[in-house]
Design a protein around this motif. Sequence first.
Motif, PDB file in Angstrom:
ATOM      1  N   HIS A  38       0.817  -1.215   0.000  1.00 20.65           N
ATOM      2  CA  HIS A  38       0.000   0.000   0.000  1.00 20.65           C
ATOM      3  C   HIS A  38       0.852   1.266   0.000  1.00 20.65           C
ATOM      4  N   ASP A  39       2.099   1.159   0.485  1.00 19.43           N
ATOM      5  CA  ASP A  39       2.904   2.378   0.602  1.00 19.43           C
ATOM      6  C   ASP A  39       4.316   2.258   0.050  1.00 19.43           C
ATOM      7  N   ASP A  40       4.620   1.183  -0.692  1.00 15.81           N
ATOM      8  CA  ASP A  40       5.966   1.050  -1.241  1.00 15.81           C
ATOM      9  C   ASP A  40       5.924   0.233  -2.527  1.00 15.81           C
ATOM     10  N   ALA A  41       6.926   0.438  -3.366  1.00 18.21           N
ATOM     11  CA  ALA A  41       7.112  -0.347  -4.592  1.00 18.21           C
ATOM     12  C   ALA A  41       8.588  -0.695  -4.655  1.00 18.21           C
ATOM     13  N   VAL A  42       8.902  -1.990  -4.580  1.00 22.84           N
ATOM     14  CA  VAL A  42      10.272  -2.442  -4.363  1.00 22.84           C
ATOM     15  C   VAL A  42      10.679  -3.422  -5.462  1.00 22.84           C
ATOM     16  N   VAL A  43      11.906  -3.273  -5.935  1.00 24.76           N
ATOM     17  CA  VAL A  43      12.513  -4.281  -6.791  1.00 24.76           C
ATOM     18  C   VAL A  43      13.316  -5.216  -5.903  1.00 24.76           C
ATOM     19  N   LEU A  44      12.982  -6.494  -5.933  1.00 28.01           N
ATOM     20  CA  LEU A  44      13.688  -7.521  -5.172  1.00 28.01           C
ATOM     21  C   LEU A  44      14.727  -8.166  -6.067  1.00 28.01           C
ATOM     22  N   THR A  45      15.988  -8.084  -5.690  1.00 32.04           N
ATOM     23  CA  THR A  45      17.029  -8.684  -6.512  1.00 32.04           C
ATOM     24  C   THR A  45      18.233  -8.983  -5.641  1.00 32.04           C
ATOM     25  N   ASP A  46      19.321  -9.426  -6.274  1.00 34.60           N
ATOM     26  CA  ASP A  46      20.525  -9.724  -5.504  1.00 34.60           C
ATOM     27  C   ASP A  46      21.642  -8.755  -5.866  1.00 34.60           C
ATOM     28  N   ALA A  47      22.746  -8.887  -5.162  1.00 39.36           N
ATOM     29  CA  ALA A  47      23.847  -7.935  -5.329  1.00 39.36           C
ATOM     30  C   ALA A  47      24.526  -8.062  -6.692  1.00 39.36           C
ATOM     31  N   ILE A  48      24.321  -9.181  -7.381  1.00 32.22           N
ATOM     32  CA  ILE A  48      24.900  -9.332  -8.716  1.00 32.22           C
ATOM     33  C   ILE A  48      24.241  -8.378  -9.701  1.00 32.22           C
ATOM     34  N   GLU A  49      22.924  -8.226  -9.584  1.00 32.77           N
ATOM     35  CA  GLU A  49      22.143  -7.539 -10.619  1.00 32.77           C
ATOM     36  C   GLU A  49      21.731  -6.116 -10.273  1.00 32.77           C
ATOM     37  N   ALA A  50      21.781  -5.758  -9.004  1.00 30.78           N
ATOM     38  CA  ALA A  50      21.095  -4.540  -8.555  1.00 30.78           C
ATOM     39  C   ALA A  50      21.567  -3.281  -9.269  1.00 30.78           C
ATOM     40  N   GLU A  51      22.883  -3.056  -9.349  1.00 28.02           N
ATOM     41  CA  GLU A  51      23.359  -1.801  -9.916  1.00 28.02           C
ATOM     42  C   GLU A  51      23.037  -1.707 -11.404  1.00 28.02           C
ATOM     43  N   ARG A  52      23.185  -2.808 -12.129  1.00 31.73           N
ATOM     44  CA  ARG A  52      22.823  -2.798 -13.557  1.00 31.73           C
ATOM     45  C   ARG A  52      21.355  -2.486 -13.742  1.00 31.73           C
ATOM     46  N   LEU A  53      20.503  -3.126 -12.968  1.00 34.15           N
ATOM     47  CA  LEU A  53      19.072  -2.861 -13.089  1.00 34.15           C
ATOM     48  C   LEU A  53      18.742  -1.416 -12.734  1.00 34.15           C
ATOM     49  N   ARG A  54      19.373  -0.903 -11.691  1.00 36.64           N
ATOM     50  CA  ARG A  54      19.108   0.462 -11.265  1.00 36.64           C
ATOM     51  C   ARG A  54      19.505   1.464 -12.364  1.00 36.64           C
ATOM     52  N   LEU A  55      20.643   1.225 -13.009  1.00 36.94           N
ATOM     53  CA  LEU A  55      21.158   2.151 -14.015  1.00 36.94           C
ATOM     54  C   LEU A  55      20.476   2.005 -15.375  1.00 36.94           C
ATOM     55  N   GLU A  56      20.068   0.773 -15.713  1.00 34.97           N
ATOM     56  CA  GLU A  56      19.682   0.511 -17.098  1.00 34.97           C
ATOM     57  C   GLU A  56      18.233   0.095 -17.297  1.00 34.97           C
ATOM     58  N   GLN A  57      17.544  -0.400 -16.291  1.00 36.26           N
ATOM     59  CA  GLN A  57      16.242  -1.020 -16.536  1.00 36.26           C
ATOM     60  C   GLN A  57      15.088  -0.471 -15.718  1.00 36.26           C
ATOM     61  N   VAL A  58      15.330  -0.018 -14.518  1.00 39.17           N
ATOM     62  CA  VAL A  58      14.229   0.342 -13.623  1.00 39.17           C
ATOM     63  C   VAL A  58      14.085   1.861 -13.577  1.00 39.17           C
ATOM     64  N   PRO A  59      12.919   2.388 -13.943  1.00 39.22           N
ATOM     65  CA  PRO A  59      12.713   3.836 -13.908  1.00 39.22           C
ATOM     66  C   PRO A  59      12.495   4.325 -12.483  1.00 39.22           C
ATOM     67  N   PRO A  60      12.506   5.644 -12.267  1.00 39.56           N
ATOM     68  CA  PRO A  60      12.209   6.176 -10.932  1.00 39.56           C
ATOM     69  C   PRO A  60      10.827   5.713 -10.459  1.00 39.56           C
TER      70      PRO A  60
END
Length: 381
Positions: free
Chosen positions: A69-91
């Motif tokens: 109800h109050d958050d939207a979270v991407v669940l991932t691991d330390a291998i993928e997180a920075e790539r996803l943050r920079l290249e795939q997941v919008p604000p």
Amino acid sequence: MSALPDRGAGRSAGEVADKLALLRAALAQTGAGAVRLRGTDWFAWATAGGDAAVLQGADCGVAEVLVTHDDAVVLTDAIEAERLRLEQVPPGFTFHIAPWAETELRETHVLGAARGGAVLSDRPRNGNGNGNAEQPLPASLRLRRMVLQPSEQDRYRALGAEASAAMTATLRAARPHWTELDLAAAGAQALWRRGIQPALVLAAGSRRLQAFRHPVPTRETLGARAMLVFCARRHGLVASLSRAVAFGALSVDERNAEADLLQVEATGLDAVRPGQSLAAVYHAFDAAYRHANRPEAIREHHQGGIAGYQAREIVASPSTATGIETGMAFAFNPSFAGMKVEDTFLLGAHGLENLTLDPDWPATTIQGRARPVWLEVADHE
């Protein structure tokens, strides 16, 4: 400094906000505590085109979306997180990042986020070690996914144009001495060069084109006729199209069969109207096959249906009650033995818009629509 990849390209904060609102409406409707989206299709939908796939054939990717109800979270691991943050997941999303070897941390986070409520999921699991079974998404949310927003439609148009250009380039280069694998490889390369994932590439030469509706390519030589089929995926959306090439002139029988097939397709496409059911489209195809004196053809292969984040979100059948709405996409593939016609269409305010017809491909006009015909080229042998 080089630019980052296309994070958020063609994607809007408004689209993400609308998707999150739909997910939270599902929470309110069901009284659940969280929505957990595991599949690469739902991840792409929720993130306005983000890609969680690494292994292309996998149903679920390297990240999930968890909405409360109050958050939207991407669940991932330390291998993928920075790539996803920079290249795939919008604000609009936060991240929960766990070490790859400690998957139990993800499950603990999901339970805490749900605060004792049920967890809805696109791929529900029976339990997570604590006896808590997940529940399927409500049908109303699945239906909302199939009605594409303007920004999704724009991404689909761009995908369709480039996928059809890849198809044209591949078949214009094809030669009768190529194998089916050669043709499929050239098609996959043409897609990848355009930043498109070849979710499916089928290829058939003269013999297997007559024998099989789903010709997984082999080492067999093409010969005088060939067909190529794409399910082309980018930003999660899938554009489907089929084309055929003749090395040498078509026979009279082939031309007549092609004309009959295009009339069958036209009857089905005419039935795609807001307020109609998908079953009504199936029955229109059935009547058209009977009119063409090929009543068994409808049982030899499915006719397609609603498209979007799957090549077929729903396949039309005699009893598919799903209602047709403006903003839905469709990919139908009526066929006879030896030939098929297939494009991906978007239903807009003024009717069907073809997303996958390359203006450089030969076409004819059937009931006001430009429809692809065989590409006839001189025999290079």
